[in-house]
Design a protein around this motif. Sequence first.
Motif, short mmCIF file in Angstrom:
data_model
loop_
_atom_site.label_atom_id
_atom_site.label_comp_id
_atom_site.label_asym_id
_atom_site.label_seq_id
_atom_site.Cartn_x
_atom_site.Cartn_y
_atom_site.Cartn_z
N LEU A 72 1.04 -1.06 -0.11
CA LEU A 72 0.26 -0.35 -0.32
C LEU A 72 1.14 1.09 0.01
N PRO A 73 0.70 2.53 -0.24
CA PRO A 73 1.22 3.33 -0.35
C PRO A 73 1.13 4.12 1.19
N THR A 74 2.42 4.67 1.30
CA THR A 74 2.82 5.23 3.16
C THR A 74 1.35 6.33 2.83
N ASP A 75 1.15 6.87 4.12
CA ASP A 75 0.70 7.67 4.84
C ASP A 75 -0.36 7.15 4.23
N MET A 76 -1.60 6.34 4.99
CA MET A 76 -2.16 5.98 4.73
C MET A 76 -3.38 5.89 5.48
N PHE A 77 -2.32 6.31 6.45
CA PHE A 77 -3.56 5.71 8.25
C PHE A 77 -3.59 6.90 9.52
N TYR A 78 -4.46 6.72 10.07
CA TYR A 78 -4.76 8.22 11.07
C TYR A 78 -3.48 8.40 12.05
N ASN A 79 -2.75 6.84 12.06
CA ASN A 79 -1.76 7.56 13.13
C ASN A 79 -0.33 7.40 13.02
N THR A 80 0.22 6.93 11.55
CA THR A 80 1.11 6.16 11.19
C THR A 80 1.32 6.65 9.96
N GLY A 81 2.26 6.29 9.28
CA GLY A 81 2.60 6.72 7.41
C GLY A 81 4.11 5.67 7.33
N ILE A 82 4.17 4.54 8.22
CA ILE A 82 4.73 4.01 7.92
C ILE A 82 4.79 2.65 6.39
N SER A 83 5.12 1.65 5.52
CA SER A 83 4.87 1.20 4.97
C SER A 83 4.05 0.21 5.16
N THR A 84 3.19 0.05 5.15
CA THR A 84 1.48 -1.31 5.07
C THR A 84 1.24 -2.69 3.74
N TYR A 85 0.82 -2.80 3.91
CA TYR A 85 1.07 -4.36 3.49
C TYR A 85 -0.45 -5.05 3.58
#
Length: 791
Positions: free
Chosen positions: A400-413
Amino acid sequence: MTQTPNNLAAYIWSLADLLRGDFKQSQYGRIILPFTLLRRLECVLADSKEAVLAQVEKVQAMNVSEEAQEKLLLRATNGLSFYSTSKMDLSKLGEADIATNLESYIQSFSKDAREIFEHFKFVEFIGQLNDANLLYKIVQKVRQTDLSPKAISNHDMGLVFEELIRRFAESSNETAGEHFTPRDIIRLTTSLVFMEDDDALTKPGIIRTLYDATGGTGGFLSAGMEYVHELNPHAVIRAYGQELNPESYAICKADMLIKGQEVKNIKLGNTLSNDQLYADKFDYMLCNPPFGVDWKKIETDIKDEHTLKGFDGRFGPGLPRVSDGSLLFLLHLISKLRPNDGDVQGRTNVAGGSTPGATGSRIGIILNGSPLFTGGAGSGESEIRRYILEADLLEAIVALPTDMFYNTGISTYIWILSNKKPAQRKGKVQLINGVNLYGKMRKSLGSKRNVMDDEDIATITRCFGAFEVVDTRELDKPAEQKSNRGRQSSNPKSEAVKTFASKIFHTYQFGYRRITIERPLRESYQFSDERIDSLRFDSGALNAAMQWIYADYAIDDNWSDAPDCEQYGDLTAHHEAIRKHCKTHFSELKEKQLKDLLDRNLWRNQKQLLLKARQLQTVMGLEQHDDMNRFDDALNAAGKKAGVVLDAKDKKQIKAAVSWKNPAAEKVIKKIHSGKLNPLYGLFAVDGRIIEYQVDSDLRDNENVPLDPSQSVSAINEAYFLKEVQPHVPDAWIDASKKDDKDQQIGIVGYEIPFNRHFYQYQPPRDLVEIDADLDKVSAEIMALLREVHS
């Protein structure tokens, strides 16, 4: 009221206009959500209210338990899962005692409904609203809102409540990431999990179960039900979940109650340490566990289950490090898979396939990057990945793109797992790189700055559904807005092109064997004064402290190396000062070690060893010797000639003091064998003998050899060694004793999924001429400024 769900949600959220000023923005949802639930419940109960009240009088006269009363009263609701025994409703609360009456009204609801208000801490907010003279106004506006089933169906009411939850999440974005998953991520994950079963879900009479192990506010459960409803309005989806946070649990349970779900299936508690749905299996599972949260508080429970139950429990494959419990949630979900043609451990002859109800399951879970690669071969993380890949459970991973969640900008999958892979996916894993599929939000919400639109989601789902390789292709995405602050380069580096790609791998391509490469120990020795003098001090933990004591006290206390020096090692007068100094500068020393340090016998024993070494020096001489294999014979001969008696401990300490590693020295022989020559595994032919050398642990190395099921393990390992190792270090060999616990082959099996490595795009550095030009320009500007200052 005939409004669309969004319009109705906006109307209900307008209650915030009354709250503004007296309450924080992040508190609006904690008031609006329970009031909305309360109004919906009383509207739904309106038709059966008289029947329930009539039944109340009969039940109270029976003198039965609360549980029995509840069952009898539920019969009067005409199929509902909740009831109220109060004659009041929001229109009859009055104004004078409205707070007391409202609290009493809430207490009249059945246990599951009442519990929701308790976890919202609604009574506290009723008191705060009453103190602010807002309670009556709020109640009057809420009671005028028609939320009856005739005005709005269960499905549409669910959409209204979801929209209210979304607004609550955005208004409290400082903590939203702990409990709310953004809607775009929910839509994408839900689509990936359900799309493979679209045909089955459209059939009449379909009944499926959906589970979220970290339920949050119920976003995944709602999205799953919504997805199926769009395919088949008559399909039945039964929602299950468990949530740790009481407020999120209350929101989730309220949402499910509004949607007509059986709310007894929503549980409160820690999923990992107290699985309250331990006996259940599910068709679909969606989960967004907390990123990088440690599990130290429940470490004992988890380790006990792993040790005592093994594969009969949830955590048989292994345990990750305590600092990140993400993979524990994944193992938990895998334990909830319905059987399908053999269980997840690959065992056959179990219920599945043609057995009724053995439909298999699918999982969608959002994880950070750590579970992809953290932990080397043999570690808990690697063993979990090995279990998943060798059981062929992993279908795809989407970056997933970074900066997708409310409380973290880390890389997610997003990980998609299933035990009912179609034939073309068997033994394969699809990696989809969607890191550039996003647009910028007009206004950030906490750390969430990016959003995926419908086309971005469709790009990923089409690629996943087609199970196709997509060569790196450029996306039609606008360039990033660069900051114009600070000094701008006259030759700025070109921005990397935004691309999309997909690759397909065999599961074994993520595996490797870690073979241990050893090299021989080479040592020299010399009986020099400097090396012999080190024997004055213990060679272990006391060495540094002894050196300090000798430097500070030996001269003043007249210590000498004479055999008749009585005061040598006597520290009686300095015990207190030495202890105080050691507590500060040698804090690692334990009490027993401090006592040994202050014992004159230790000092005298070391002095005796020093004197023995000096006697040996007269025979051994001061020359350097580069063949350690001759040391023992030379030491024994010198001891006899000098009349020095050494025990095994003395010899060991002297050897350690006078020897050192020397790459130019001869190899140290460990053992002479009578077996066959095998230089690849450390048995070398030297002067007609088969020699095994001592290992130099400082030169030990590990090599990761890719797995290849088409060849034998020995053939792969040896070919790799001959090509990649031996040309560079001819005296190395493979340690045959390091074997995998499971297959007992040489080399420890490990698995990792190096996602970024597979999609890495090389960006050439700027030309040196351009860099020099920038430096010259900056230097000229600096000189100009300096001239202005001096002038």
